[in-house]
Design a protein around this motif. Structure first.
Motif, PDB file in Angstrom:
ATOM      1  N   TYR A 150       0.451  17.071 -37.019  1.00 52.50           N
ATOM      2  CA  TYR A 150       0.423  15.853 -37.845  1.00 52.50           C
ATOM      3  C   TYR A 150       1.599  15.746 -38.799  1.00 52.50           C
ATOM      4  O   TYR A 150       1.992  14.634 -39.175  1.00 52.50           O
ATOM      5  CB  TYR A 150      -0.891  15.788 -38.633  1.00 52.50           C
ATOM      6  CG  TYR A 150      -1.075  16.889 -39.662  1.00 52.50           C
ATOM      7  CD1 TYR A 150      -0.802  16.670 -41.001  1.00 52.50           C
ATOM      8  CD2 TYR A 150      -1.540  18.153 -39.295  1.00 52.50           C
ATOM      9  CE1 TYR A 150      -0.981  17.672 -41.947  1.00 52.50           C
ATOM     10  CE2 TYR A 150      -1.722  19.154 -40.218  1.00 52.50           C
ATOM     11  CZ  TYR A 150      -1.449  18.917 -41.553  1.00 52.50           C
ATOM     12  OH  TYR A 150      -1.618  19.907 -42.479  1.00 52.50           O
ATOM     13  N   ASP A 194     -14.534  23.133 -38.848  1.00 51.88           N
ATOM     14  CA  ASP A 194     -14.984  21.783 -39.226  1.00 51.88           C
ATOM     15  C   ASP A 194     -16.437  21.756 -39.681  1.00 51.88           C
ATOM     16  O   ASP A 194     -17.014  20.679 -39.839  1.00 51.88           O
ATOM     17  CB  ASP A 194     -14.849  20.826 -38.023  1.00 51.88           C
ATOM     18  CG  ASP A 194     -13.415  20.427 -37.729  1.00 51.88           C
ATOM     19  OD1 ASP A 194     -12.609  20.395 -38.678  1.00 51.88           O
ATOM     20  OD2 ASP A 194     -13.096  20.145 -36.557  1.00 51.88           O
ATOM     21  N   TYR A 213      -8.357  18.523 -36.235  1.00 52.02           N
ATOM     22  CA  TYR A 213      -7.030  18.041 -36.638  1.00 52.02           C
ATOM     23  C   TYR A 213      -5.914  18.644 -35.787  1.00 52.02           C
ATOM     24  O   TYR A 213      -4.795  18.117 -35.738  1.00 52.02           O
ATOM     25  CB  TYR A 213      -6.780  18.315 -38.128  1.00 52.02           C
ATOM     26  CG  TYR A 213      -6.310  19.707 -38.465  1.00 52.02           C
ATOM     27  CD1 TYR A 213      -4.959  20.053 -38.351  1.00 52.02           C
ATOM     28  CD2 TYR A 213      -7.192  20.685 -38.912  1.00 52.02           C
ATOM     29  CE1 TYR A 213      -4.518  21.328 -38.670  1.00 52.02           C
ATOM     30  CE2 TYR A 213      -6.760  21.962 -39.228  1.00 52.02           C
ATOM     31  CZ  TYR A 213      -5.420  22.269 -39.107  1.00 52.02           C
ATOM     32  OH  TYR A 213      -4.974  23.533 -39.420  1.00 52.02           O
ATOM     33  N   TYR A 238      -7.819  11.037 -37.838  1.00 56.26           N
ATOM     34  CA  TYR A 238      -7.590  11.927 -36.692  1.00 56.26           C
ATOM     35  C   TYR A 238      -8.887  12.223 -35.940  1.00 56.26           C
ATOM     36  O   TYR A 238      -8.929  13.096 -35.064  1.00 56.26           O
ATOM     37  CB  TYR A 238      -6.904  13.228 -37.123  1.00 56.26           C
ATOM     38  CG  TYR A 238      -7.725  14.190 -37.947  1.00 56.26           C
ATOM     39  CD1 TYR A 238      -8.686  15.017 -37.360  1.00 56.26           C
ATOM     40  CD2 TYR A 238      -7.530  14.315 -39.328  1.00 56.26           C
ATOM     41  CE1 TYR A 238      -9.424  15.916 -38.109  1.00 56.26           C
ATOM     42  CE2 TYR A 238      -8.264  15.206 -40.084  1.00 56.26           C
ATOM     43  CZ  TYR A 238      -9.213  15.995 -39.474  1.00 56.26           C
ATOM     44  OH  TYR A 238      -9.952  16.886 -40.219  1.00 56.26           O
ATOM     45  N   PHE A 282      -6.024  12.599 -42.388  1.00 61.72           N
ATOM     46  CA  PHE A 282      -4.941  13.249 -43.111  1.00 61.72           C
ATOM     47  C   PHE A 282      -4.607  12.415 -44.341  1.00 61.72           C
ATOM     48  O   PHE A 282      -4.732  11.183 -44.317  1.00 61.72           O
ATOM     49  CB  PHE A 282      -3.689  13.357 -42.237  1.00 61.72           C
ATOM     50  CG  PHE A 282      -3.885  14.178 -41.001  1.00 61.72           C
ATOM     51  CD1 PHE A 282      -4.204  15.523 -41.084  1.00 61.72           C
ATOM     52  CD2 PHE A 282      -3.747  13.613 -39.742  1.00 61.72           C
ATOM     53  CE1 PHE A 282      -4.390  16.293 -39.943  1.00 61.72           C
ATOM     54  CE2 PHE A 282      -3.927  14.365 -38.587  1.00 61.72           C
ATOM     55  CZ  PHE A 282      -4.247  15.701 -38.694  1.00 61.72           C
TER      56      PHE A 282
END
Length: 311
Positions: free
Chosen positions: A105, A243, A99, A81, A168
């Motif tokens: 997702y 992140d 993400y 991703y 993922f």
């Protein structure tokens, strides 16, 4: 001569690649004996905070045969991703985890997993199984490591030598016996502590151990009440997820942009500046995040997070 178990393994990996998965590894479905005491200790330390669901289904979490009758194989998959460009461009603007830039997702990958299972059923015959995308008590990082896809970094995320950690994980647990891959037994983090040093809330409490109740992602997504004042000023403008421990990880220099159109950010999201976030309305929230993972916080939760990072 290739036996049927090896043939099935090759078939699964070919199908997975055709569906856009970057890596696919296979492990025998069995009780995760080594993980039981680690999970118990983590829960006893209350590192799951208010994520009560992590304490549920202890046995199922460790034993895939309790999730799928007659389970023989756990297929672990990696789906990239990593975005082409990071939002926002200005350090003073507010940030959401990479993400969550595009479509949730869960939907994108679950569809692919179900297609993979259907394709295998068409090629091989009757196979029982279930697809999992962060949606059931499955210890996905442990299974991925068992399937040779990577190792557990100090930040507790799975790291892959070829693409870092911006991906993922997903699983297919099936009742078909398939030739397993060799587990990853080497820790390539070595003495590096960049993720530990960079975490503003000191959530990484041991190698591969994160106190979830101190993680910015937990505060901005999972916690439903007021964020504790003691972490005020430590969020570095993150308002949904975080992140930091991935951004500083040297292995993520190998990250390459994903090729998934569904993960592209909404055009309006790309234009959002700090002022736009601070003045966000229900209409904007519903339009920009209609199919996004950001909906998990609901508008009230997002506004709480935005208010919390105000100077």
């Amino acid at each position: 001569m290739i036996n049927s178990k090896e043939k099935y393994a090759q078939m699964i990996k070919t199908q997975a690649k055709n569906l856009g998965f970057d890596f696919c590894g296979i492990a025998k479905a069995e009780f995760l004996e080594d993980e039981a005491p680690k999970l118990e200790a983590w829960l006893n330390q209350n590192y799951h905070g208010q994520m009560a669901y992590l304490a549920n289904h202890f046995d199922k979490r460790l034993d895939p045969t309790k999730l799928v009758d007659g389970a023989k194989t756990v297929v672990s998959l990696i789906y990239n991703y990593f975005p082409e460009s990071t939002l926002p461009e200005s350090p003073s603007d507010l940030k959401i985890a990479k993400y969550a830039y595009g479509k949730d997702y869960h939907f994108v990958i679950k569809d692919k997993l179900n297609t993979l299972l259907q394709n295998l059923q068409e090629e091989i015959g009757e196979i029982g199984g279930r697809a999992f995308v962060d949606s059931a008590p499955v210890m996905e990082r442990q299974w991925a490591q068992k399937a040779g896809l990577g190792w557990t970094g100090k930040n507790s995320l799975l790291l892959n030598k070829k693409m870092g950690s911006f991906f993922f994980l997903a699983e297919l647990i099936i009742d078909l016996e398939v030739a397993p891959d060799l587990p990853m037994t080497i820790d390539y983090c070595g003495t590096c502590t960049k993720c530990v040093d960079a975490c503003p809330t000191d959530a990484i409490v041991g190698s591969g151990v994160v106190d979830g109740s101190r993680c910015i992602s937990y505060f901005t997504i999972e916690l439903k009440e007021q964020i504790p004042y003691e972490v005020k000023g430590k969020f570095e403008n993150w308002i949904f997820g975080c992140d930091i421990c991935q951004d500083v990880c040297p292995w993520n220099r190998f990250s390459k942009p994903h090729q998934e159109a569904e993960f592209l950010p909404h055009p309006d999201l790309q234009q959002m500046k700090r002022k736009d976030w601070e003045e966000i309305t229900a209409e904007t929230f519903n339009r920009v995040f209609q199919k996004s993972a950001v909906k998990r916080t609901k508008l009230e939760g997002l506004i709480r997070n935005i208010d919390f990072v105000k100077k």
